[in-house]
Design an enzyme around this catalytic site. Structure first.
Site, PDB file in Angstrom:
ATOM      1  N   HIS A 189      -3.563  21.875  -1.755  1.00 56.78           N
ATOM      2  CA  HIS A 189      -2.878  21.045  -0.942  1.00 56.78           C
ATOM      3  C   HIS A 189      -3.784  19.898  -0.376  1.00 56.78           C
ATOM      4  CE1 HIS A 189      -0.485  24.505  -0.592  1.00 56.78           C
ATOM      5  NE2 HIS A 189      -1.551  25.446  -0.795  1.00 56.78           N
ATOM      6  N   SER A 245     -10.266  -8.587  -1.170  1.00 58.09           N
ATOM      7  CA  SER A 245      -9.441  -9.076  -0.606  1.00 58.09           C
ATOM      8  C   SER A 245      -9.560 -10.530  -0.127  1.00 58.09           C
ATOM      9  CB  SER A 245      -9.109  -8.045   0.892  1.00 58.09           C
ATOM     10  OG  SER A 245      -8.441  -8.854   1.668  1.00 58.09           O
ATOM     11  N   LYS A 293     -13.313  -5.278   1.845  1.00 62.75           N
ATOM     12  CA  LYS A 293     -12.756  -4.383   0.981  1.00 62.75           C
ATOM     13  C   LYS A 293     -12.977  -4.657  -0.647  1.00 62.75           C
ATOM     14  CE  LYS A 293      -8.769  -3.317   1.696  1.00 62.75           C
ATOM     15  NZ  LYS A 293      -7.169  -3.244   2.138  1.00 62.75           N
ATOM     16  N   GLU A 324      -4.058   1.522  -9.122  1.00 62.73           N
ATOM     17  CA  GLU A 324      -2.834   1.406  -8.581  1.00 62.73           C
ATOM     18  C   GLU A 324      -1.778   1.071  -9.733  1.00 62.73           C
ATOM     19  OE1 GLU A 324      -3.443  -0.018  -3.972  1.00 62.73           O
ATOM     20  OE2 GLU A 324      -4.522  -1.311  -5.683  1.00 62.73           O
TER      21      GLU A 324
END
Ligand code: ARG
Length: 467
Positions: A166, A287, A293, A300
């Site tokens: 979980h 970024s 970042k 992704e």
């Protein structure tokens, strides 16, 4: 655009824009597949050479005509490969493009190539050859990904990390063990690939339009020449069947689903909050506005490609589900789905192999996280069963109280004193502290397939021997 449109020009004003020239332009656009099936040129030419050679061997065409055909086909192959070949949409598909060029090159002998065959068995052959080769490439790519995981697993057989259910901290495991879970998944994908190659290893050519042919062809000869185990057994099924494409897409979808779960973990692990891994610069981007970042773009995109691949499977299943036997033109819609899925899968596996090989594993962060969240609670319960003779349910209850006490005191289980533990259950001795560390916890999980480093090393050795 469409030639010869003048006599079909209609007063019907329904067609506009690019179809201004009339119904023939619409028909050409919906009917033509050359825009995508030109990808099958090598398979088409190889199939035709095998077919012509068999026809001559059986005395159906002369050796002289066969030689001209084979020579012409080889010329076309080099024309296509050098970029000199002019594909025509008016000629619909790869089969007619090649045949028309053959007629220009060698004259009337070209007309004999299509004896005892149809475009229905021809396209079934070309596409099957293409899918089979693609599966062979997929098998290699998966082997490289498995090898990358085996190396990381070996390196991190002792690296402790939290195991999750979980997505909540469950029990400590090792990073090597977690890597080996992916080896199992991609190993199953690879074995599905191998089985699919076996399934589809039958040659369609010679089924003709659907009923076979009266010419004395030798389908075993063409099957052998084209590297198939044997010819297909039912000519109707042969030209109706696209199971090989559906199997490819099913396998691709399952593999993509595995890749996507891995991508998701990489995204989570590389957040500053988890910080379990650092992706290499090669597989991440900065970024444009936030200098701190480092985005896991490649992961992704692998995750997103799964949508396209699964979509292709559903698209082709839907195309096939209502078709009466045998061939229907609907089946022309099979190719783009498979081509697109194949390209996405190849890229996704390559990107993942690179990410797995290049990522920095932050063992310190993993270990710190492994010790938090009372991850050794099961070890305490097991100890109470083993050393104090408690039934597991009672041990579970005692452990629950120990966790509550630790929570209240703001420490982990090993931070409780012996007196505190004994206040919950007097049977507890100081030996209990041996099992409350994460290292002791993983080392104790020696059951077959378990997370103990020694066990993980056995799993690695098994895969290396069978890889
Ligand atoms: N371009 C067609 C396809 O991809 C080839 C087969 C055409 N057969 C026919 N009977 N029209 O399916």
């Amino acid at each position: 655009m469409a030639d010869g449109s003048s006599e079909t020009k209609s007063s019907n004003q329904m067609w506009g824009g690019r179809f201004a020239s009339g119904p023939d332009a619409i028909m050409e656009e919906i009917n033509a597949s050359i825009g995508f099936d030109k990808k099958l040129y090598a398979q088409d030419i190889r199939g035709s050479i095998a077919h012509a050679t068999m026809l001559a061997h059986q005395g159906i065409i002369s050796t002289e005509d066969k030689d001209k055909i084979v020579h012409g086909l080889n010329t076309i192959l080099s024309e296509i490969e050098s970029g000199a070949f002019e594909f025509s949409r008016r000629l619909e598909d790869i089969h007619m493009n090649v045949e028309a060029r053959l007629a220009t090159l060698i004259g009337p002998a070209a007309g004999r190539l299509h004896t005892a065959r149809s475009r229905n068995d021809q396209v079934a052959l070309d596409f099957r050859l293409w899918v089979k080769e693609e599966l062979q490439k997929t098998e290699k790519a998966l082997t490289a990904l498995i090898a990358a995981f085996l190396d990381r697993a070996e390196e991190h057989a002792d690296t402790v990390m939290p195991g999750f259910t979980h997505l909540q901290t469950a029990q400590p495991v090792t990073f090597g063990h977690h890597c080996m879970a992916y080896v199992e998944m991609f190993g199953r994908d690879r074995s599905r690939v191998r089985h699919a190659i076996e399934h589809m290893d039958e040659s369609p050519i010679g089924a003709a339009a659907l009923a076979g042919t009266g010419f004395p062809i030798d389908r075993h000869m063409t099957a052998k020449a084209l590297g198939f185990r044997e010819p297909t057994r039912n000519s109707i099924d042969t030209v109706s069947d696209r199971d090989f494409a559906l199997e490819f897409l099913s396998i691709a979808s399952i593999a993509a689903t595995h890749l996507s779960r891995l991508a998701e973990e990489i995204v989570i692990w590389s957040t500053p909050q988890f910080g379990f891994i650092r992706l290499s610069d090669a597989f991440s981007t900065g970024s444009s506005i936030m200098p701190q970042k480092k985005n896991p773009d490649a992961a992704e995109l692998v995750r997103a490609k799964t949508g396209r691949i699964n979509g292709s499977l559903v698209a082709l299943l839907t195309v096939m589900k209502g078709l009466p036997l045998a061939y229907s033109k609907d089946m022309q819609e099979d190719k783009e789905q498979v081509f697109d899925a194949a390209e996405s899968l190849e890229l996704a596996i390559a990107a993942m192999t690179g990410m797995v090989r290049d990522m920095t594993v932050r063992a310190d962060r993993m270990k710190a996280a492994a010790g938090s969240g009372y991850s050794t609670a099961t070890d305490l319960a097991d100890w109470l069963v083993r050393e104090a003779g408690l039934p597991f349910r009672d041990a579970h209850h005692v452990t629950g109280r120990a966790v509550a006490l630790a929570e209240q005191k703001g420490c982990d289980l090993a931070g409780l004193s012996l007196e505190e533990l004994q206040s919950i259950n007097p049977a507890i001795t100081d030996k209990v502290f041996d099992v409350l560390t994460v290292e002791a916890s993983v080392a104790s999980r020696t059951s077959f397939g378990g997370t103990a480093p020694a066990e993980v090393r056995k799993q690695i050795a098994w895969w290396r021997a069978s890889n």
